[in-house]
Write an enzyme that holds these catalytic residues in place. Structure first.
Site, PDB file in Angstrom:
ATOM      1  N   TYR A  58      50.137  49.568  34.212  1.00 34.90           N
ATOM      2  CA  TYR A  58      49.330  48.425  33.809  1.00 34.90           C
ATOM      3  C   TYR A  58      47.921  48.870  33.442  1.00 34.90           C
ATOM      4  CZ  TYR A  58      46.728  44.055  33.970  1.00 34.90           C
ATOM      5  OH  TYR A  58      45.916  42.993  33.657  1.00 34.90           O
ATOM      6  N   HIS A  88      37.056  39.823  25.931  1.00 36.70           N
ATOM      7  CA  HIS A  88      36.651  39.300  27.233  1.00 36.70           C
ATOM      8  C   HIS A  88      35.151  38.984  27.286  1.00 36.70           C
ATOM      9  CE1 HIS A  88      40.647  40.242  28.329  1.00 36.70           C
ATOM     10  NE2 HIS A  88      40.469  40.331  29.632  1.00 36.70           N
ATOM     11  N   ASN A 201      36.871  44.605  36.072  1.00 39.95           N
ATOM     12  CA  ASN A 201      37.719  43.976  37.085  1.00 39.95           C
ATOM     13  C   ASN A 201      37.099  44.080  38.467  1.00 39.95           C
ATOM     14  OD1 ASN A 201      39.987  42.666  38.067  1.00 39.95           O
ATOM     15  ND2 ASN A 201      41.342  43.805  36.683  1.00 39.95           N
ATOM     16  N   TYR A 287      13.273  14.407  66.221  1.00 33.35           N
ATOM     17  CA  TYR A 287      14.249  15.486  66.062  1.00 33.35           C
ATOM     18  C   TYR A 287      13.780  16.558  65.084  1.00 33.35           C
ATOM     19  CZ  TYR A 287      17.937  12.711  68.378  1.00 33.35           C
ATOM     20  OH  TYR A 287      18.698  12.009  69.272  1.00 33.35           O
ATOM     21  N   ARG A 290      11.532  18.618  67.345  1.00 32.88           N
ATOM     22  CA  ARG A 290      12.133  19.123  68.573  1.00 32.88           C
ATOM     23  C   ARG A 290      13.351  20.012  68.312  1.00 32.88           C
ATOM     24  NH1 ARG A 290      15.134  15.023  72.225  1.00 32.88           N
ATOM     25  NH2 ARG A 290      13.873  13.616  70.939  1.00 32.88           N
ATOM     26  N   PHE A 335      40.651  41.902  43.644  1.00 33.25           N
ATOM     27  CA  PHE A 335      39.617  41.319  42.796  1.00 33.25           C
ATOM     28  C   PHE A 335      39.382  39.848  43.074  1.00 33.25           C
ATOM     29  CE2 PHE A 335      43.736  41.447  40.588  1.00 33.25           C
ATOM     30  CZ  PHE A 335      44.011  40.084  40.563  1.00 33.25           C
ATOM     31  N   GLU A 421      47.370  34.002  35.996  1.00 32.86           N
ATOM     32  CA  GLU A 421      46.260  33.912  36.944  1.00 32.86           C
ATOM     33  C   GLU A 421      46.153  32.445  37.367  1.00 32.86           C
ATOM     34  OE1 GLU A 421      43.071  35.698  34.727  1.00 32.86           O
ATOM     35  OE2 GLU A 421      44.189  37.575  34.499  1.00 32.86           O
TER      36      GLU A 421
END
Length: 516
Positions: A58, A88, A201, A287, A290, A335, A421
């Site tokens: 791959y 990409h 990646n 509050y 405190r 990843f 994906e």
């Protein structure tokens, strides 16, 4: 030699958050260690062997994502890598901040140096040269789903390494990468097998933004203790509730730390001492005064958890596939950004809550019915003057925004790549909103800072503690004291700068002993 003046060695040892900040923000130079160079070269031999083999690997001899079953002949594999980066690098929106891009580049280099990505040594060195040149690839706001790495942002960096796309030069001018690389003496990289994947990646964008946020929050939490102490003093509150034996009954480490710091900040305060006797009818403070150690401390403990996650990620080699030491090239899911996405989202929650508490303290100082003798809105001539009335509006607007930013991004997932994906982390989105949240917290604390400083001056002739007095004195170098209404926005901006630079903490730390 300070960290930002040194050369950061990038090798097989984990980087620290401080080193990431030094490279990202201070321009520290980087270099690969000899051990890293050896591991990179050894891993590349394994990639070359797989490229020559008949069995598909791959990213070496196949397409990507949903196209992983497509065999790529040897003569087209260089084209495959170039096409990967070009396709990409599909980001959109405004460019992200230079410090984010530099952090991302450094962290990608750190993974390459681990020797599990299989790039050629000259490709790793080109990334070193790009970092040291001061050129900043143009990386767009949108394009990462936080899974399969921060793909579009990292592809934009890889595109610049190829001499394509755009960069910002040392003067901040946006230029074609080819021209800027030529001027810097950097030869564009012609990518070989596996290298396009190796450059894209990873979780480096998410991790870089987390590291920078943690750097900022370590300072802002200390500042929050300071502004809370100033508000307690200004509102004639008590310091007894911060005593160590009371905190020990609930032994959260962050709570103990904040309580000790607030106690040290108020040490020796004539204002606090002025109402310590039995004539003071108030039994308990509100509050927001405190419970400051409980809220600030819970934020500290959340930051500590996120810090631990970041350190583990800084020790990781994130890539797919990875080259193992025995020569295998194996696909994996490392990843996936979930570990980072969760803490990026988590940190936005205490930021919003801590800011909400600071806004409540500010509002109390401005309200004549609750401020125990201070003028309405701390105005010089109430009615003619509005004092800090609208500064609190700004604070409230930011707090409202911080509450929206606390809504998690990581619970969302939009499948991509033809359902290959099918679950993503949205960690990049979580990181982007965290950066906005950190900036918002800085603004909220700045408004409390200027408000509490004016309130303390209005308590004269009583004087504040040495530490809080030092903070007021520093502010007065940039922001005038009490008087008729002035343009308030520059005062908020000046206080923000004193907070962000660390100057206000530097001013008070000599007065805190071991609690600085």
């Amino acid at each position: 030699m300070s960290l930002h003046e040194s050369v950061i060695q990038v090798g097989t040892e984990p980087l620290t958050i401080e080193q990431v900040a030094a490279v990202a923000r201070s321009g520290a130079r980087v270099e690969l260690t000899d051990e890293a160079a050896k591991r990179i070269a050894a891993a590349r031999l394994h990639v070359d062997a797989h490229a020559a083999a008949t069995r598909p690997a791959y990213g070496v001899s196949t397409g990507f994502g949903a196209l992983a079953t497509k065999h790529i002949p040897a003569e087209r594999r260089a084209d495959l890598q170039r096409s990967l980066i070009r396709s990409h690098a599909a980001g959109a929106g405004e460019p992200v901040e230079p410090e984010v891009v530099r952090a991302m580049m450094l962290l990608r280099l750190r993974t390459l140096a681990a020797g599990h990505s299989g790039v050629r040594p000259e490709t790793a060195q080109a990334l070193v040269d790009l970092l040291n040149s001061g050129l900043i690839p143009v990386v767009h706001e949108f394009g990462s789903l936080g899974c399969s790495g921060d793909l579009a942002p990292l592809a934009a960096v890889a595109l610049a390494l190829m001499g394509e796309g755009e960069v910002f030069d040392q003067h901040g001018t946006r230029r074609p990468a080819a021209d800027a690389l030529a001027d810097a003496g950097i030869e564009p990289v012609r990518l070989a097998e596996k290298e396009g994947l190796a450059l894209t990646n990873g979780t480096d964008g998410m991790l870089g933004m987390l590291a920078l946020a943690l750097t900022d929050l370590s300072r802002l939490l200390d500042v929050a203790d300071l502004t809370a102490a100033m508000s307690v003093e200004a509102l004639l509150g008590t310091d007894r509730v911060f005593a160590a034996d009371l905190q020990a009954l609930r032994p959260h480490p962050g709570q103990a730390r904040s309580a000790a710091r607030i106690t040290a900040l108020l040490a020796g305060s004539p204002i606090v001492a002025s109402h310590r006797g039995p004539e003071d009818p108030r039994v308990q403070d509100a509050y927001s005064l405190r419970c400051a150690p409980q809220v600030h401390g819970a934020a500290r403990d959340t930051v500590a958890h996120a810090h631990a996650v970041a350190e583990r990620e800084l020790s990781s080699a994130i890539d797919n596939p990875v080259v193992l030491d025995d020569g295998r090239i194996e696909s994996n899911g490392n990843f996936h950004g979930a570990p980072l996405a969760y803490v990026l989202d988590f940190l936005a929650i205490p930021i919003a809550d801590l800011a909400s508490m600071a806004e409540r303290r500010t509002d109390r100082m401005l309200d004549v019915a609750r401020s125990h003798g201070l003028p309405p809105f701390l105005a010089d001539d109430p009615g003619v003057d509005s004092g800090y009335m609208i500064a609190q509006y700004t604070q409230a607007a930011v707090v409202s925004d911080l509450k929206r930013l606390a809504v998690p991004a990581s619970v969302d997932s939009i499948p991509s790549s033809a359902m290959q994906e099918d679950h993503v982390s949205m960690g990049w989105s979580a990181a982007r909103k965290l950066r906005h949240a950190v900036r918002g917290l800085t603004t909220v604390l700045a408004v409390e800072f200027i408000t509490a400083a004016r309130a303390l001056e209005l308590r004269k002739p009583l004087e504040p503690a040495a530490a809080t007095a030092a903070a007021v004195a520093l502010l007065r170098e940039r922001v005038p004291g009490t008087g008729p209404d002035r343009h308030v926005a520059p005062e908020i901006a000046a206080a923000e700068e004193l907070i962000a630079s660390g100057a206000v903490l530097d001013a008070v730390s000599p007065h805190l002993g071991g609690n600085a």
